[in-house]
Scaffold this motif. Sequence first.
Motif, PDB file in Angstrom:
ATOM      1  N   GLY A  46       0.843  -1.192   0.000  1.00 37.64           N
ATOM      2  CA  GLY A  46       0.000   0.000   0.000  1.00 37.64           C
ATOM      3  C   GLY A  46       0.876   1.240   0.000  1.00 37.64           C
ATOM      4  N   ASP A  47       0.253   2.415   0.035  1.00 36.33           N
ATOM      5  CA  ASP A  47       1.014   3.647  -0.144  1.00 36.33           C
ATOM      6  C   ASP A  47       1.451   4.330   1.152  1.00 36.33           C
ATOM      7  OD1 ASP A  47      -1.413   4.638   0.718  1.00 36.33           O
ATOM      8  OD2 ASP A  47      -1.701   5.984  -0.979  1.00 36.33           O
ATOM      9  N   HIS A  48       1.117   3.786   2.305  1.00 42.73           N
ATOM     10  CA  HIS A  48       1.533   4.387   3.575  1.00 42.73           C
ATOM     11  C   HIS A  48       3.036   4.211   3.742  1.00 42.73           C
ATOM     12  CE1 HIS A  48       1.895   5.116   7.893  1.00 42.73           C
ATOM     13  NE2 HIS A  48       0.843   5.883   7.707  1.00 42.73           N
ATOM     14  N   ILE A  49       3.745   5.289   4.015  1.00 40.39           N
ATOM     15  CA  ILE A  49       5.205   5.269   3.994  1.00 40.39           C
ATOM     16  C   ILE A  49       5.811   4.287   5.002  1.00 40.39           C
ATOM     17  CG2 ILE A  49       5.490   7.276   5.502  1.00 40.39           C
ATOM     18  CD1 ILE A  49       7.663   6.189   2.495  1.00 40.39           C
ATOM     19  N   ALA A  50       5.207   4.125   6.151  1.00 37.27           N
ATOM     20  CA  ALA A  50       5.748   3.189   7.143  1.00 37.27           C
ATOM     21  C   ALA A  50       5.714   1.756   6.603  1.00 37.27           C
ATOM     22  CB  ALA A  50       4.992   3.284   8.460  1.00 37.27           C
ATOM     23  N   ALA A  51       4.631   1.403   5.939  1.00 38.24           N
ATOM     24  CA  ALA A  51       4.509   0.060   5.368  1.00 38.24           C
ATOM     25  C   ALA A  51       5.463  -0.120   4.193  1.00 38.24           C
ATOM     26  CB  ALA A  51       3.069  -0.191   4.927  1.00 38.24           C
ATOM     27  N   VAL A  52       5.612   0.911   3.379  1.00 37.29           N
ATOM     28  CA  VAL A  52       6.531   0.851   2.246  1.00 37.29           C
ATOM     29  C   VAL A  52       7.963   0.696   2.750  1.00 37.29           C
ATOM     30  CG1 VAL A  52       7.495   2.156   0.300  1.00 37.29           C
ATOM     31  CG2 VAL A  52       5.019   2.150   0.702  1.00 37.29           C
TER      32      VAL A  52
END
Length: 62
Positions: A46-52
């Motif tokens: 997904g696009d959430h920076i923490a997950a990326v």
Amino acid sequence: MNNEMSEAGPLDPGRVNLLDPLDVQYWCRELHCSELELEMAVSAAGDHIAAVRETLLTGRTA
């Protein structure tokens, strides 16, 4: 393009916007990854920076 524009951060610092070339450039520089790696990480997490960021660090883009 002037240097100030290339150093600017994303409009939403919590998300990666793959449709914005400056956003992609910024996140590739910040996360030390290629555009392809960034695209694969966003596709996987997904696009959430923490997950990326976590996906790039752990290599879970497959």
